[in-house]
Design an enzyme around this catalytic site. Sequence first.
Site, mmCIF file in Angstrom:
data_model
loop_
_atom_site.group_PDB
_atom_site.id
_atom_site.type_symbol
_atom_site.label_atom_id
_atom_site.label_comp_id
_atom_site.label_asym_id
_atom_site.label_seq_id
_atom_site.Cartn_x
_atom_site.Cartn_y
_atom_site.Cartn_z
ATOM 1 N N GLU A 42 0.330 4.036 -6.819
ATOM 2 C CA GLU A 42 1.548 4.130 -7.624
ATOM 3 C C GLU A 42 1.443 3.241 -8.848
ATOM 4 O OE1 GLU A 42 5.010 5.208 -4.604
ATOM 5 O OE2 GLU A 42 4.587 3.075 -4.529
ATOM 6 N N CYS A 74 13.807 3.972 -3.386
ATOM 7 C CA CYS A 74 14.012 2.911 -4.372
ATOM 8 C C CYS A 74 14.630 3.420 -5.659
ATOM 9 C CB CYS A 74 12.690 2.215 -4.682
ATOM 10 S SG CYS A 74 11.343 3.346 -5.062
#
Lengths: 654, 654
Positions: free
Chosen positions: B322, B412
Amino acid sequence: MAPPQTAFRHTDFAIGSFCERKRKVVRECTLLYQLQVLKDTGRYDAFKLEWHPSYDDKPDHWPVPNHLFWDSDVAKWIEGACYYLQEQSNPEIQSAVEELVSMIKAAQQEDGYLNIHFTVVAPKQRFTNLRDLHELYNAGHLIEGALAHHHFFQNNEFLDVVVRYVDLLCQTFGPGEHQKHGYPGHPEIELALIRLYEVTKDTKHLKLAQYFIEERGNPRGVDGRHYYSVEAEQRNEREHERPAYYPFVRSYWYQQAHQPILEQDTVEGHSVRAMYLLTAVAALQEFVPKQEYRSALERLWTNMTSKKMYLTGGIGAIKQWEGFGGDYFLPLGTDDGGCYSETCAAIGVMMMAERMLQVDLDSKYADIMELCLFNSVLTGMSCDGKAFTYVNQLASSDKDLSKREEWFTCACCPPNVTRTLGMLGGYFWTFHEDEKKSSAAVNVHLYGSATLKFQVGAHEVVLTQRSDWPWDGEVEFTLQSDQVKTGVNLRIPGWASNWTVEPAPEAKPVKGYLHLSPEWLSKNSTFRLRVPFSHRLLRPHPFSNQNVVALARGPIVYCVEDVDNQWVKDHFKSLLFDNEAQIKAENVTDDETKEEYVRLVATGKFRNVQASESCASFDVAISDGVNKLVYVPYYYRANRNGRGQMRVGLYNGI
Amino acid sequence: MAPPQTAFRHTDFAIGSFCERKRKVVRECTLLYQLQVLKDTGRYDAFKLEWHPSYDDKPDHWPVPNHLFWDSDVAKWIEGACYYLQEQSNPEIQSAVEELVSMIKAAQQEDGYLNIHFTVVAPKQRFTNLRDLHELYNAGHLIEGALAHHHFFQNNEFLDVVVRYVDLLCQTFGPGEHQKHGYPGHPEIELALIRLYEVTKDTKHLKLAQYFIEERGNPRGVDGRHYYSVEAEQRNEREHERPAYYPFVRSYWYQQAHQPILEQDTVEGHSVRAMYLLTAVAALQEFVPKQEYRSALERLWTNMTSKKMYLTGGIGAIKQWEGFGGDYFLPLGTDDGGCYSETCAAIGVMMMAERMLQVDLDSKYADIMELCLFNSVLTGMSCDGKAFTYVNQLASSDKDLSKREEWFTCACCPPNVTRTLGMLGGYFWTFHEDEKKSSAAVNVHLYGSATLKFQVGAHEVVLTQRSDWPWDGEVEFTLQSDQVKTGVNLRIPGWASNWTVEPAPEAKPVKGYLHLSPEWLSKNSTFRLRVPFSHRLLRPHPFSNQNVVALARGPIVYCVEDVDNQWVKDHFKSLLFDNEAQIKAENVTDDETKEEYVRLVATGKFRNVQASESCASFDVAISDGVNKLVYVPYYYRANRNGRGQMRVGLYNGI
């Protein structure tokens, strides 16, 4: 017609010709150099089964011990040595082969088992980690070494040893209840077993190859689960313990074992393994023809050559798994996102192409075979035969300079070049004879200066080609086959914008091969193929996001190096190609390397791209650059003590 | 001057303006929607510390349990909710906040410890895996939630809870012999502790933040070894057990813990973690100024924005971690080699930029902050506020369509957009007052329609801006500050090819900010900034190997979608942009989404690139394509039930 025969034992290369000069370097220099390295590193004596201090080393790539391939390093050297001994005697090399074989023989265990690591270092772990530990890969190379030995020495001293070992393997592996349903993590033994079968005619050798191929990737191989998963559990390996080359857990595609080969749509994973496996599948076709295997071969070949191959013929963009990226993911070098293009992988492509040509005479295979030979394979060895490359990027960077090494911890590539050049005649042409032994056909795949000689019944057929290929496209052929009706199929290179055969035959090429009939040849035993050589601009596929242009001429792909273009500082990365450039071919003989080649001198305005770096979006400015660029063949790079700056594709405008 | 103050509690957005419409959706819809999701998924009740069936689930990304972030999901929702409650009461939301806080309070352990997973699921494993398990990350979000709660409710009910927890952390972590020399794998608590210190003025809160920042990446943190290595051994982890996101063993760069931050030359690893860490370092500057930290911040910011940022402001090219790829590795989507551009990472860039502007008033930070807001951040939420993106690629593919989800296992991003829009005023401007409380200055970073009101001593300063930004570049300002000498610094966007302020001041911009002095403003309390908006062609840096061109207008980056260009089949991949195209801006109000925006209609010859696929080198042909292309703002993509085909950059010619 009977199956085609590879012709490497029937070929003589003309002295002084391009290929023969390369082969002479190996014969007279590389073999002895490599023998010395085998001795210096401990490999030569390893079959004595004594402890070597390096066996304690921590693996560079867990869980693979650094010495794990030693068996294969020795076997490949023996194989190559025997090919060259056949041509020219050399007492030092011959006695080394004999000594090595006697050590190998002595190293064989009572039950036939034969492996250095699993005898000396981990004697209780035989066949417990097929996935990672190259046990059967080594066995494959031993078989190939023994076959070469058998041919040269005309005895079974080595062959008997490997046949005994294969007997053990045939007992150990197979579909039986008490057999292991496993297969090698690194394919190689499959094609070796098929080559062994060609000599022994023992069907169990063929069947074991077929079992390894067909069982591979079976998701329910053991108790409904994948063999590698079960095997790992039996080793008490934890789920998240991953070999260095696995980006994710259970990345079995690395070993082409994620699916049965028939179900694979794209070529994935470690590129050498993929090529060795597919070569074996293509070889199996000759004895066990199956349409679905042929479809898989064609599908994977097409995926590879159209979406996963560099314009040098190299394959593999990703360093971590030494293999393929996604479709069209072909950055030129480390700075661009990665490039691997291992020498052995390009050799693997040649091997696969050679076998595919026997399944289907289509020049699309031979075009790629030629591309690999003259570019991504020959670049793997220096002009003096004593330095090698493993990775063959198309652009250097500060991190990965274009340079050669004397040897590698994992030394697969250097002896692989040796043995490939040793059997080079096998890539040049194939021949068939009909079952009545009254007629024959020769398929000519590659061009150079060589003579093919073979018997059809009591009669000899001799086909000679003379040319200055890869520098000039005029090839003169002479056929002597008075008693045998012989046809010739000439490959017309796909990259040739035009060509002629003289005298002009009526035939048109079919799948890239021009058929010259026995009738025509009986009137024209001497004929010429003329392929005009001029430079071509090569551009990678637009989806590869490589907005570059490269130069080629004939089968040769070119690069720019700092030796000829000494002003370069940034590996030619910001240099803009001039599409209006004048390009001139020049014959060169280099004083130091003694290499004779054609270089390309481009004259034009080659400017530099400069981009402001203030923001996520960029302004591009172009500054003055140079007026002259010198290109040399890619295979020739890193031979002249430069600074290691090199690039095949230059930036192609904005 | 005193330190600048972020202005989010002092800003009123004008009803009907672009930003306020987005904020209204969150206030009136998203908060309740997300509350329902918190309830449905078990997060809402998780602080009751009862077992939830999902705690048994196998982690999607070993070794991180899927529920590990639940504390932060709840805390971020509380934080966002409190921001909006300040503006508009909502009994349902308020009572949910109250109930959650009472559950959190009750969940606190006797020693102050507070974490769902390590109380319910793994109670004996507190602080044993800082590297992977988000324990301190959750603590950071609890602190930020408590600060928002404290401001809205004007009580310490939640704040006292987190301060008790922080007391425990201050005992546990630090340089002392009996303290742990560790730091969080996912930074967040550092910036939260600095924000906490701004309220409590308790220096131990600042010191713990500083300790975490300065100890991070220390290669000899414990007994001469890296903390994460020692910690892993203590957990009895094996050397080659690797978290899913580690491509190699000990890939501590994933957590920016491979080196001390001062020694890092390039921004690496997980992009959200990098941004949260650097935001904290920038925040620390205000209280502990150190030139070497400032140098590191500038170096890493420059590396990121010049070599590792997409032209939407997105960061992160690599899915596995990521995060960031190598310099200039910025493929547009999965098919091109990868693109991640997580919503939270773009929010992190805004956070870092906002803090950097307080260290150094330079429009290079605000330009990127604006780029992120209007593109890579706002694209994270649908027009109706009920669907979200996590990954924001610049080109879709069959594998990764351009589409939104209702929620994510790792959730998130959705509440992060909520809280970012909640404190949006803080990104618009900052203000200072002098220590004598007689003068003030306002730095205007972003444009829209909003009013800033603040007290200087007994007097009020009011600055109002009115505009139709991001669709039109005319901004009218009115300053009311009769008793306070007030200066204004106006950011001049770096992308603006020209601009004027009326009446014309004499000043010239310094580092991208035009200083309007109190003297000038006392004569010109109403003034206009005019930035003519017209489309621009954006091209990625040539070294990114993205030979594409994109369109932007003002701060908005555009994309093409299948909804407007229904003929598309291949995600616009083979479409060739016409550099001669006529481009017209059109105002649109969409019936269904109610979105008002400016679209760009390009008229020209947009042809298709077709490449033959027979060989490693390619012939390119160009076929007829279309004459019209409709572009919409990138943030607006995936709102209109299309087929998920979208692209920002079109192929830019061959």
